[in-house]
Design a protein around this motif. Structure first.
Motif, PDB file in Angstrom:
ATOM      1  N   SER A 238      -9.030  -2.837  -3.725  1.00  0.00           N
ATOM      2  CA  SER A 238     -10.384  -2.375  -3.415  1.00  0.00           C
ATOM      3  C   SER A 238     -10.671  -0.996  -3.994  1.00  0.00           C
ATOM      4  O   SER A 238     -11.780  -0.480  -3.823  1.00  0.00           O
ATOM      5  CB  SER A 238     -10.603  -2.351  -1.898  1.00  0.00           C
ATOM      6  N   SER A 239      -9.687  -0.396  -4.699  1.00  0.00           N
ATOM      7  CA  SER A 239      -9.919   0.973  -5.177  1.00  0.00           C
ATOM      8  C   SER A 239      -9.219   1.314  -6.485  1.00  0.00           C
ATOM      9  O   SER A 239      -9.181   2.482  -6.863  1.00  0.00           O
ATOM     10  CB  SER A 239      -9.479   1.975  -4.098  1.00  0.00           C
TER      11      SER A 239
ATOM     12  N   SER B 238      -6.961   2.459   3.442  1.00  0.00           N
ATOM     13  CA  SER B 238      -7.318   1.117   2.957  1.00  0.00           C
ATOM     14  C   SER B 238      -6.733   0.046   3.872  1.00  0.00           C
ATOM     15  O   SER B 238      -7.424  -0.922   4.243  1.00  0.00           O
ATOM     16  CB  SER B 238      -6.804   0.920   1.532  1.00  0.00           C
TER      17      SER B 238
ATOM     18  N   PHE C  18     -12.409   4.644   1.773  1.00  0.00           N
ATOM     19  CA  PHE C  18     -11.231   3.795   1.635  1.00  0.00           C
ATOM     20  C   PHE C  18     -11.106   2.830   2.807  1.00  0.00           C
ATOM     21  O   PHE C  18     -10.724   1.664   2.631  1.00  0.00           O
ATOM     22  CB  PHE C  18      -9.977   4.650   1.488  1.00  0.00           C
TER      23      PHE C  18
ATOM     24  N   GLY D  43     -11.409  -1.172   2.312  1.00  0.00           N
ATOM     25  CA  GLY D  43     -10.364  -2.040   2.844  1.00  0.00           C
ATOM     26  C   GLY D  43     -10.929  -3.071   3.797  1.00  0.00           C
ATOM     27  O   GLY D  43     -10.509  -4.241   3.798  1.00  0.00           O
TER      28      GLY D  43
ATOM     29  N   TYR E 132       0.808  -1.223   0.000  1.00  0.00           N
ATOM     30  CA  TYR E 132       0.000   0.000   0.000  1.00  0.00           C
ATOM     31  C   TYR E 132       0.842   1.274   0.000  1.00  0.00           C
ATOM     32  O   TYR E 132       2.005   1.280   0.399  1.00  0.00           O
ATOM     33  CB  TYR E 132      -0.916   0.018   1.224  1.00  0.00           C
TER      34      TYR E 132
ATOM     35  N   ALA F 108      -3.556   0.752  -3.684  1.00  0.00           N
ATOM     36  CA  ALA F 108      -4.852   1.429  -3.704  1.00  0.00           C
ATOM     37  C   ALA F 108      -5.137   2.117  -5.033  1.00  0.00           C
ATOM     38  O   ALA F 108      -6.288   2.201  -5.448  1.00  0.00           O
ATOM     39  CB  ALA F 108      -4.925   2.461  -2.570  1.00  0.00           C
TER      40      ALA F 108
END
Length: 398
Positions: free
Chosen positions: A138-139, A61, A325, A329, A48, A116
């Motif tokens: 996830s983003s 996240s 976020f 996460g 990350y 991210a």
């Protein structure tokens, strides 16, 4: 989301990572499952942006992800084992993300989460595919060359994401402008240094004009710009109903501030790059009125899964409100644990199959199923900001 990085440097790093991945694959084929399943833990990597330009995205996240994993471990873990998170800071840099991913692959992980942003996530894909170990973001919302190889049009077996795409949210915001705000004319002011923003702008324009609307002006800025007054003054002279500003909160906050100070009162629309508490601190709360953006989650949602998550997060974080976020996460942590449980195995290939077959997963960001292209099928939330705070949230589907 996507920040633009040096193409030449990234290409060199990817070539090197592929060469290294070949060596790592031999090691991982012999050790990854044994290391992760014969010991006391199941190892999951986390790559990350914990420092650098978009550290708020990566840090939030990871905070949500680790919260979910802590809950799972306290409930007995997965397959009778505790989950161990091995984290790396990619420093908001694509080259560093690649080297961090290579390092994670040597740690006996069964899957990896993050980065991210789309640019950084794209940089780790060759390593994941060569190592045959799933990676999930996830983003990472960019449309192109994420879960599907742009050259071969083949779905990448080990690449997944749990967020909707830029084309989806660009179209959602166009529909919101047309249907909810009765917009007939629009101006677009986009970050021209970001594929993320350019994709949003293109899809907003396509859908808004398909709805019968007219784009009366288009202009661009680049990341790091501070003074937007000239472009905004020219836009003010146009007759328009809404302004679409695809980009990140750092510049969007300044654009909102300067637009309002110039007397531009029309609604300002954006996407999930607006989702940071820094947007309001940069723009000034009094300027963040009639501002709307698409997002993956809102704390205003009264669904039990959402409110339970918010309550638990606040209890752990001094009553701090979780942003999208964090929520994404958190759901990512639950999603991967669910997949490992359904796979009934720590074999990365079996876990990838379980990730791909997910149906009707419900979490803090709503309910989603994984499509054949490894993208999720879900709705978006459009949030209205008043005096710098979320005032309302509305689900929008295509």
């Amino acid at each position: 989301m996507y920040r633009k990085f040096g193409a030449v440097a990234l290409a060199l790093v990817l070539v090197l990572s592929l060469a290294l991945a070949g060596c790592s694959l031999k090691k991982n084929d012999n050790t990854s499952n044994t290391t992760s399943s014969s010991g006391g833990t199941i190892k999951i990597g986390a790559n990350y942006e914990l420092s650098g330009a978009v550290a708020t995205y990566g840090s939030d996240s990871l905070k949500g992800f680790k919260m979910a994993i802590d809950e799972i471990n306290k409930s007995g873990g997965v397959l009778g084992k505790q989950i161990e998170v091995i984290q790396k800071d990619n420093k908001s840099d694509a080259a560093t993300a690649t080297s961090a991913q290579q390092a994670l692959m040597s740690q006996g992980i069964v899957l990896s989460v993050g980065p991210a942003t789309s640019g950084n996530f794209r940089a780790v894909i060759p390593v994941a595919e060569s190592s045959k170990i799933p990676v999930i973001s996830s983003s990472a919302t960019a449309d192109n060359d994420i879960t599907v190889d742009a050259k071969t049009n083949q779905v990448r077996q080990f690449v997944f994401r749990t967020c909707f795409t830029d084309s989806f949210q660009g179209a959602v915001m166009a529909n919101y402008a047309s249907q909810k705000l009765n917009g007939k004319t629009a101006v677009i002011y986009a970050d021209n240094s970001s594929d993320y923003a350019k994709g949003l702008a293109a899809n907003f324009k396509k859908q808004f004009t398909a709805n019968g609307g007219t784009i009366v002006s288009e202009d661009a800025y680049v990341a790091g710009d501070k003074d937007f007054s000239a472009a905004l003054t020219a836009m003010k002279a146009k007759q328009f109903d809404v302004m679409f500003v695809p980009g990140y909160y750092q510049e969007a906050g300044l654009i909102i501030k300067q637009a309002r100070e110039l007397g531009i009162k029309q609604p300002i629309l954006g996407a999930d790059g607006f989702d940071s508490p820094d947007l309001t601190s940069i723009a000034g709360a009094s300027n963040v009125n009639d501002v709307y953006f698409s997002n993956h989650y809102s704390s205003l949602d009264q669904a039990p899964a959402v409110q339970d998550f918010i309550k638990a997060y606040k209890a752990l974080n001094n009553n701090e409100e979780p942003n999208a976020f964090v929520a994404m996460g958190y759901d990512l942590g639950k999603y991967v644990a669910d997949a490992i449980t359904r796979a009934n195995s720590t074999d990365p290939v079996k876990i990838a199959d379980a990730l791909a077959s997910t149906k009707s997963f419900t979490g803090a960001t709503g309910t989603f199923s994984v499509g054949a292209d490894h993208n999720v099928i879900k709705s978006a939330v459009v949030i209205k900001m008043t005096d710098g705070k979320q005032a309302s949230a509305e689900q929008m589907k295509m």
